[in-house]
Design a protein around this motif. Structure first.
Motif, PDB file in Angstrom:
ATOM      1  N   UNK A  91       0.806  -1.211   0.000  1.00  0.00           N
ATOM      2  CA  UNK A  91       0.000   0.000   0.000  1.00  0.00           C
ATOM      3  C   UNK A  91       0.841   1.263   0.000  1.00  0.00           C
ATOM      4  N   UNK A  92       1.898   1.287   0.799  1.00  0.00           N
ATOM      5  CA  UNK A  92       2.782   2.453   0.821  1.00  0.00           C
ATOM      6  C   UNK A  92       3.405   2.703  -0.553  1.00  0.00           C
ATOM      7  N   UNK A  93       3.797   1.629  -1.220  1.00  0.00           N
ATOM      8  CA  UNK A  93       4.438   1.771  -2.521  1.00  0.00           C
ATOM      9  C   UNK A  93       3.433   2.157  -3.597  1.00  0.00           C
ATOM     10  N   UNK A  94       2.201   1.648  -3.508  1.00  0.00           N
ATOM     11  CA  UNK A  94       1.147   2.048  -4.445  1.00  0.00           C
ATOM     12  C   UNK A  94       0.843   3.537  -4.277  1.00  0.00           C
ATOM     13  N   UNK A  95       0.791   4.000  -3.046  1.00  0.00           N
ATOM     14  CA  UNK A  95       0.532   5.426  -2.801  1.00  0.00           C
ATOM     15  C   UNK A  95       1.616   6.289  -3.442  1.00  0.00           C
ATOM     16  N   UNK A  96       2.856   5.827  -3.389  1.00  0.00           N
ATOM     17  CA  UNK A  96       3.943   6.568  -4.038  1.00  0.00           C
ATOM     18  C   UNK A  96       3.713   6.673  -5.542  1.00  0.00           C
ATOM     19  N   UNK A  97       3.276   5.553  -6.141  1.00  0.00           N
ATOM     20  CA  UNK A  97       2.985   5.577  -7.584  1.00  0.00           C
ATOM     21  C   UNK A  97       1.864   6.567  -7.895  1.00  0.00           C
ATOM     22  N   UNK A  98       0.817   6.548  -7.095  1.00  0.00           N
ATOM     23  CA  UNK A  98      -0.313   7.443  -7.340  1.00  0.00           C
ATOM     24  C   UNK A  98       0.094   8.899  -7.206  1.00  0.00           C
ATOM     25  N   UNK A  99       0.929   9.186  -6.207  1.00  0.00           N
ATOM     26  CA  UNK A  99       1.370  10.561  -6.011  1.00  0.00           C
ATOM     27  C   UNK A  99       2.276  11.025  -7.141  1.00  0.00           C
ATOM     28  N   UNK A 100       3.130  10.127  -7.628  1.00  0.00           N
ATOM     29  CA  UNK A 100       4.097  10.514  -8.660  1.00  0.00           C
ATOM     30  C   UNK A 100       3.485  10.538 -10.061  1.00  0.00           C
ATOM     31  N   UNK A 105       1.088   1.407 -11.507  1.00  0.00           N
ATOM     32  CA  UNK A 105       1.530   0.432 -12.498  1.00  0.00           C
ATOM     33  C   UNK A 105       1.538  -0.971 -11.892  1.00  0.00           C
ATOM     34  N   UNK A 106       1.814  -1.062 -10.596  1.00  0.00           N
ATOM     35  CA  UNK A 106       1.822  -2.365  -9.935  1.00  0.00           C
ATOM     36  C   UNK A 106       0.451  -3.028 -10.032  1.00  0.00           C
ATOM     37  N   UNK A 110      -0.441  -6.307 -12.081  1.00  0.00           N
ATOM     38  CA  UNK A 110      -0.748  -7.466 -11.242  1.00  0.00           C
ATOM     39  C   UNK A 110      -2.142  -8.020 -11.529  1.00  0.00           C
ATOM     40  N   UNK A 111      -3.113  -7.105 -11.738  1.00  0.00           N
ATOM     41  CA  UNK A 111      -4.497  -7.543 -11.897  1.00  0.00           C
ATOM     42  C   UNK A 111      -5.025  -7.372 -13.317  1.00  0.00           C
ATOM     43  N   UNK A 112      -4.252  -6.715 -14.156  1.00  0.00           N
ATOM     44  CA  UNK A 112      -4.705  -6.510 -15.521  1.00  0.00           C
ATOM     45  C   UNK A 112      -5.758  -5.410 -15.608  1.00  0.00           C
ATOM     46  N   UNK A 113      -6.630  -5.523 -16.584  1.00  0.00           N
ATOM     47  CA  UNK A 113      -7.662  -4.509 -16.837  1.00  0.00           C
ATOM     48  C   UNK A 113      -8.832  -4.723 -15.885  1.00  0.00           C
ATOM     49  N   UNK A 154      10.523  -6.867  -7.473  1.00  0.00           N
ATOM     50  CA  UNK A 154      10.395  -7.080  -8.917  1.00  0.00           C
ATOM     51  C   UNK A 154       9.084  -6.513  -9.453  1.00  0.00           C
ATOM     52  N   UNK A 155       8.007  -6.646  -8.683  1.00  0.00           N
ATOM     53  CA  UNK A 155       6.697  -6.195  -9.145  1.00  0.00           C
ATOM     54  C   UNK A 155       6.631  -4.677  -9.304  1.00  0.00           C
ATOM     55  N   UNK A 156       7.512  -3.973  -8.594  1.00  0.00           N
ATOM     56  CA  UNK A 156       7.546  -2.514  -8.708  1.00  0.00           C
ATOM     57  C   UNK A 156       8.703  -2.026  -9.578  1.00  0.00           C
ATOM     58  N   UNK A 157       9.203  -2.909 -10.427  1.00  0.00           N
ATOM     59  CA  UNK A 157      10.193  -2.491 -11.411  1.00  0.00           C
ATOM     60  C   UNK A 157      11.587  -3.030 -11.211  1.00  0.00           C
TER      61      UNK A 157
END
Length: 258
Positions: A91-100, A105-106, A110-113, A154-157
């Motif tokens: 969750x912390x890493x997903x929040x970073x993606x959303x903010x940036x 992308x994770x 991970x879940x597709x469309x 790996x899932x985050x790049x």
């Protein structure tokens, strides 16, 4: 769960890090090819000086304060991470993606469309539900904590991301984890430990040794004194200059030629 790993195997001070780089503060490192169960990110330390020297490439040896070892560790031989831990890390890493970038992308990878994932979304209950599901899936596949950490990395790049190691290190710290440790072998009944640290700011360099200069000094001190002294006299230790070393070499060569 009580972390018996720390109680039994935590090495005493000091810890060592060998490197070809000259620095005064550790930084995030990633894309390692060896280490604890293939852990691909973090700063490698050991309680064995000779092991660290093997990685120094005759450059620099760092002595590091081991005070961080009183904190929680990832386990390379068991799963001690809870689903709550893993959900929070993701969750912390997903929040970073959303903010940036305004998108995770994770979650997309991970879940597709999945209906409900938007290119301009902030954290919400749906995102939390997805991270919980991802955490549960990772834990089902894992045989130890390192498996989980590697999959998240790996899932985050992984090595293709400039921020994966940094973001994961911060997320691990938020659940109280700053390092991982295992025994690599034994010498004379002494355990040789390998420690991987995820937070560079946790590391305090107590001493830095320039191996080349140290070797030069030792060689200079060990050179025989050409002067003859009485038994009662004490010969001073002289670190010879390069000019004196060259002169000494020339005298030796002349003596050999005779």
């Amino acid at each position: 769960m009580v972390n018996k790993w720390n109680e039994v195997t935590a090495p005493k001070e000091p810890l060592f890090h060998g490197s070809s780089a000259n620095f005064d503060q550790f930084a995030f490192q990633q894309n390692h090819t060896t280490g604890i169960s293939g852990l691909k990110f973090g700063i490698y330390l050991t309680n064995d000086k000779e092991t660290a020297l093997g990685f120094a490439e005759n450059k620099y040896l760092y002595e590091v304060d081991s005070g961080f070892l009183d904190k929680r560790a990832l386990q390379p031989e068991a799963v001690t991470l809870s689903q709550e831990d893993v959900s929070k890390i993701i969750g912390d890493m997903v929040r970073n993606e959303l903010e940036d970038d305004g998108i995770s992308y994770f979650l997309s990878d991970y879940f597709g469309d999945v209906e409900g994932l938007s290119s301009n979304e902030t954290w919400n209950d749906f995102y939390e539900e997805l991270t919980n599901h991802a955490a549960e899936s990772m834990l089902e596949r894992a045989t130890n904590d390192v498996d989980v950490a590697n999959e998240i990395y790996y899932s985050f790049g992984g090595k293709n991301s400039d921020s994966a190691a940094t973001a994961l290190g911060e997320a691990l710290k938020n659940v109280g984890i700053t390092y991982c440790m295992q025994t690599r072998g034994y010498e004379q009944e002494r355990a040789i430990q390998e420690i991987v640290v995820f937070q560079p700011d946790e590391l305090i360099i107590q001493n830095k040794m320039d191996i080349v200069k140290l070797q030069e000094q030792q060689q200079s001190v060990n050179l025989p004194n050409e002067k003859t002294v009485n038994d009662k006299e004490v010969a001073s230790i002289v670190i010879q200059t390069k000019n004196k070393q060259r002169q000494g070499t020339q005298v030796t060569e002349q003596h050999l030629e005779r």
